[in-house]
Structures are given as C-alpha cells and as structure tokens.
Design a protein around this motif. Structure first.
Motif, short mmCIF file in Angstrom:
data_model
loop_
_atom_site.label_atom_id
_atom_site.label_comp_id
_atom_site.label_asym_id
_atom_site.label_seq_id
_atom_site.Cartn_x
_atom_site.Cartn_y
_atom_site.Cartn_z
N ALA A 1 0.82 -1.22 0.00
CA ALA A 1 0.00 0.00 0.00
C ALA A 1 0.85 1.26 0.00
CB ALA A 1 -0.93 -0.01 1.21
N LYS A 2 2.04 1.21 0.58
CA LYS A 2 2.92 2.38 0.61
C LYS A 2 3.33 2.79 -0.80
CE LYS A 2 4.97 1.19 5.10
NZ LYS A 2 6.20 0.70 5.79
N ARG A 3 3.38 1.83 -1.70
CA ARG A 3 3.83 2.10 -3.07
C ARG A 3 2.69 2.44 -4.02
NH1 ARG A 3 5.63 -2.63 -4.87
NH2 ARG A 3 5.51 -3.90 -2.98
N TYR A 4 1.44 2.20 -3.58
CA TYR A 4 0.29 2.44 -4.45
C TYR A 4 -0.78 3.22 -3.67
CZ TYR A 4 2.53 -1.09 -7.36
OH TYR A 4 3.42 -1.79 -8.13
N LYS A 5 -0.51 4.50 -3.52
CA LYS A 5 -1.36 5.36 -2.68
C LYS A 5 -2.75 5.58 -3.26
CE LYS A 5 1.69 6.44 0.54
NZ LYS A 5 1.50 6.13 1.99
N ASP A 6 -2.91 5.35 -4.57
CA ASP A 6 -4.21 5.59 -5.20
C ASP A 6 -5.09 4.34 -5.20
OD1 ASP A 6 -2.49 4.27 -6.92
OD2 ASP A 6 -3.33 5.19 -8.73
N VAL A 7 -4.63 3.27 -4.56
CA VAL A 7 -5.40 2.03 -4.46
C VAL A 7 -5.90 1.86 -3.03
CG1 VAL A 7 -5.29 -0.49 -4.66
CG2 VAL A 7 -4.06 0.94 -6.29
N VAL A 8 -7.13 1.39 -2.88
CA VAL A 8 -7.70 1.11 -1.56
C VAL A 8 -7.43 -0.35 -1.20
CG1 VAL A 8 -9.85 0.88 -0.24
CG2 VAL A 8 -9.49 2.87 -1.73
N PHE A 9 -6.90 -0.55 0.00
CA PHE A 9 -6.62 -1.90 0.48
C PHE A 9 -7.45 -2.15 1.74
CE2 PHE A 9 -2.93 -0.60 -1.88
CZ PHE A 9 -2.50 -1.74 -2.54
N MET A 10 -8.06 -3.33 1.81
CA MET A 10 -8.82 -3.73 2.99
C MET A 10 -8.29 -5.08 3.46
SD MET A 10 -11.00 -1.38 3.85
CE MET A 10 -12.03 -2.28 5.01
N HIS A 11 -7.81 -5.12 4.71
CA HIS A 11 -7.23 -6.34 5.27
C HIS A 11 -8.17 -6.95 6.29
CE1 HIS A 11 -4.61 -8.49 8.26
NE2 HIS A 11 -4.49 -9.20 7.16
N CYS A 12 -8.40 -8.25 6.16
CA CYS A 12 -9.34 -8.95 7.03
C CYS A 12 -8.66 -9.49 8.28
CB CYS A 12 -10.00 -10.09 6.26
SG CYS A 12 -11.24 -10.98 7.22
N SER A 13 -9.20 -9.15 9.43
CA SER A 13 -8.85 -9.66 10.76
C SER A 13 -7.60 -9.05 11.37
CB SER A 13 -8.73 -11.20 10.76
OG SER A 13 -7.53 -11.64 10.19
#
Length: 354
Positions: A102-114
């Motif tokens: 995510a640090k390298r792709y600031k325009d992408v939304v990341f959602m991590h489970c748990s």
C-alpha cells in the motif's frame, strides 16, 4: 451573449451528473485457501460474487491458496499491476505485506481482514463472530448427552480463543456440567489433520463437535461416528445431513458491497470495521429440525437480545480455567480485551500453546 448563455445552460445540466458520477471499481482478492474449501475462502468468494452484481463493479480477480507472510506481497502487487483499484487481503497473515504494498500504491484502496494495522489507504475489517458462536454453544449445550463437547481449533490466536470462549459460555449458560475439550491442529485447511483431530475428540467421549477450521472434515467425522456437529464459515449441512445442528456463518457480501460503493462514490475512508449480527455480517445458519422447538425458541430469543444490545456474550460474571474472576457481574469485556484475548474461560479443557 447567446453562446455564453447556451454554455452556462450546458454546464448547469452536465455538472451535477459529473459530481455524482460513479467510479468504476475493479477489485482483487487474495485467498489463503482454495475456493472449494466450503469454508472460509468459499464464504469470502460468495461475498465477492455478491459485490460483482453492482453495476459499477467490473469483473473481479482472485488468487487462491496464497501463503501468508512476505511472499504474499508479490501476489498483492500483481493484482494492482493488473488494474485493481480495490484489494481485499483475506487472512491475518497478510497484514504486513498489505501495508508494504500500500505504501507504493497510494491511489489504491486496500482492505485487510482480521488485522489491526491501518494506513491512509488501508483499512481493516472483521466480524463479531463471537455472537453466533455463543448461540451455537447454547445449541451444543442442550444437545449433548455425555456433557463432553469437542472443539477442533486451528491456531492459538485471539480470534480463535475468543470463539472457543464464546461457544463455551453459551454451552455453560444452559448446561453448567458440560465441558469443552480443545484440540489444536496448527492449520487453517488440512482435511486429514482436521479429521484426525475430530476423531481424537470422539474417542474420548465427545458426542457434539464444534470447529474453527476451513474444511468440512470435522463434520464428516461426526457424521461417520453418529455424533452431532456445529459447523463454521458457511452452511455445510450437505457434508453431514444427519449430524449437522447449525453453524456460525459469514455474510461477506453485506460488507463487500458497502465498501465497493464507498470506493465508487469517493466516500471511502480508512477505518477499522468490526460488525456483528445487527449489521448482518455474521449470523447463525438455520437450525436442524433435530433441535427441539423449545431450544430453537430460546436461541431465537437470545438472537434478538444480541441484536438489540440487551445481551452481550462476554458479560460478567466470567471466570477463567483456574476459577479466578476475569469479568465481574455487571461488567463486560471491552473490545480491546476481546481482540487480545489470551485465556480460556471456565469450562474449557485444554491449554493455549505459547
């Protein structure tokens, strides 16, 4: 002047539509197991398919059986390079890799489970599975005759410990004499290991089994040996039509559609989501007709109480295995304590490996 008026009129008609235009969402999913596991990964994939029904969601991509840890970063990066602007990483062990990518792709939304870490473009999500776990414990406590209930458990992390405790509290709320025996498998998905663990519990007198595993092996063992079983993740009754009682299950579609809509309309913000039965993320699968009507009514009443906030599975008094009070009467474990839970409640037989 006429041209200016026409231009203003055109902008008046177009701008509102531009302001509310939906962004196309292309999602990517990282799975820890195979889609055909009938459990954890299968449930996530059902949520993915539900999300794809939205008009602004393009066909999504998933990669299954991705090992947890640093290696997963390569797979996550691959999804982004293929155009994903929303990435779901669906197991605890993907947490640090998700943050690194995510640090390298600031325009992408990341959602991590748990997980519990976040960033400006990384949120995390999970469900209060302890709520239907508690309810399934009530069912198990009412259905056991031997007062020995077996629990096939994956890894000794707070998520699993919390589920065992909630289940046991449900059991003991209706049957104080019952004990819950725990066997650890140290795997999320290994049908052979899970089946052996289930058999070992049946060998010591368990007549009801429960599980925190991804494969249906525990159900199949119960079916073969004439015991009852409480499933997990999805409604697995087809694997054990005679043994199945009910199951705490996930409804990931309720959350995935919401997150996709937020990304599409630009309202998504990083947050930690922990939703429960009230929001529809977790629920109890329909109960077997083998469960007496009065027990089904009791569970229905308790379900309503949980959804309304009148009942909390971890309300005191609660004691640990040594008989020491951990939650006083009138008090409740707070979310921080639940998320970091590292002890067994009274009624559990077993230890937590270090």
């Amino acid at each position: 002047m006429k041209k200016f008026i026409l231009l203003c009129l055109a902008m008046f008609l177009i701008l509102p539509h531009m302001a509310f235009a939906e962004k196309q969402v292309k999602a990517g999913f990282i799975y820890v197991g195979p889609v055909g596991d009938a459990g954890w990964t299968y449930a996530h994939d059902q949520g993915r398919l539900e999300m794809e029904k939205l008009s602004f969601v393009e066909p999504s991509t998933y990669i299954e059986s991705v090992p947890e840890g640093a290696e997963s970063a390569r797979v996550i990066t691959g999804l982004v390079r293929k155009g994903a602007n929303l990435v779901f990483t669906t197991s605890f062990g993907y947490m640090d890799a998700t943050l690194d990518v995510a640090k390298r792709y600031k325009d992408v939304v990341f959602m991590h489970c748990s997980g519990f870490k976040s960033a400006e473009n990384v949120g995390n999500y999970f469900g209060r599975m302890y709520e239907p776990r508690y309810l399934s414990g009530i069912v198990a406590g009412k259905m056991t005759k031997s007062n020995v209930i077996g629990y096939v458990a994956a890894f000794p992390i707070p998520e699993v410990i919390r589920g065992i405790n909630a289940f046991t509290l449900g059991v003991r709320s209706v049957n104080p004499k019952a004990e819950v025996k725990v066997v650890w498998t140290q795997t999320w998905f290994d049908p052979g290991v899970e089946g052996d663990a289930a058999d070992s519990l049946l060998d010591v007198g368990a007549d009801v089994l429960a599980m925190h595993q991804d494969a249906p092996a525990t159900l199949q063992a119960a079916e073969k040996r004439g015991a009852y079983v409480v499933g997990y993740n999805s409604d697995m009754r087809t694997f054990a039509p005679n043994a199945f009682l009910t199951a705490p299950v996930w409804n990931w579609g309720a959350l995935y559609t919401k997150i996709a809509a937020q990304v599409a309309d630009g309202t998504w913000k990083s947050e930690s989501i922990w939703s429960g039965m009230k929001e529809g993320l977790v629920e109890l699968a329909p109960m077997s007709s083998k469960i007496p009507a009065d027990v089904q009514k009791l569970v229905a009443d308790k379900t309503a109480a949980i959804k309304s906030g009148k009942l909390h599975p971890f309300a005191g008094p609660i004691k640990n295995q040594q008989g020491k009070e951990t939650v006083a009467a009138g008090a409740t474990h707070n979310d921080g304590e639940l998320l970091g839970m590292n002890y067994f409640v009274e009624g559990v037989q077993g230890t937590i490996p270090k």
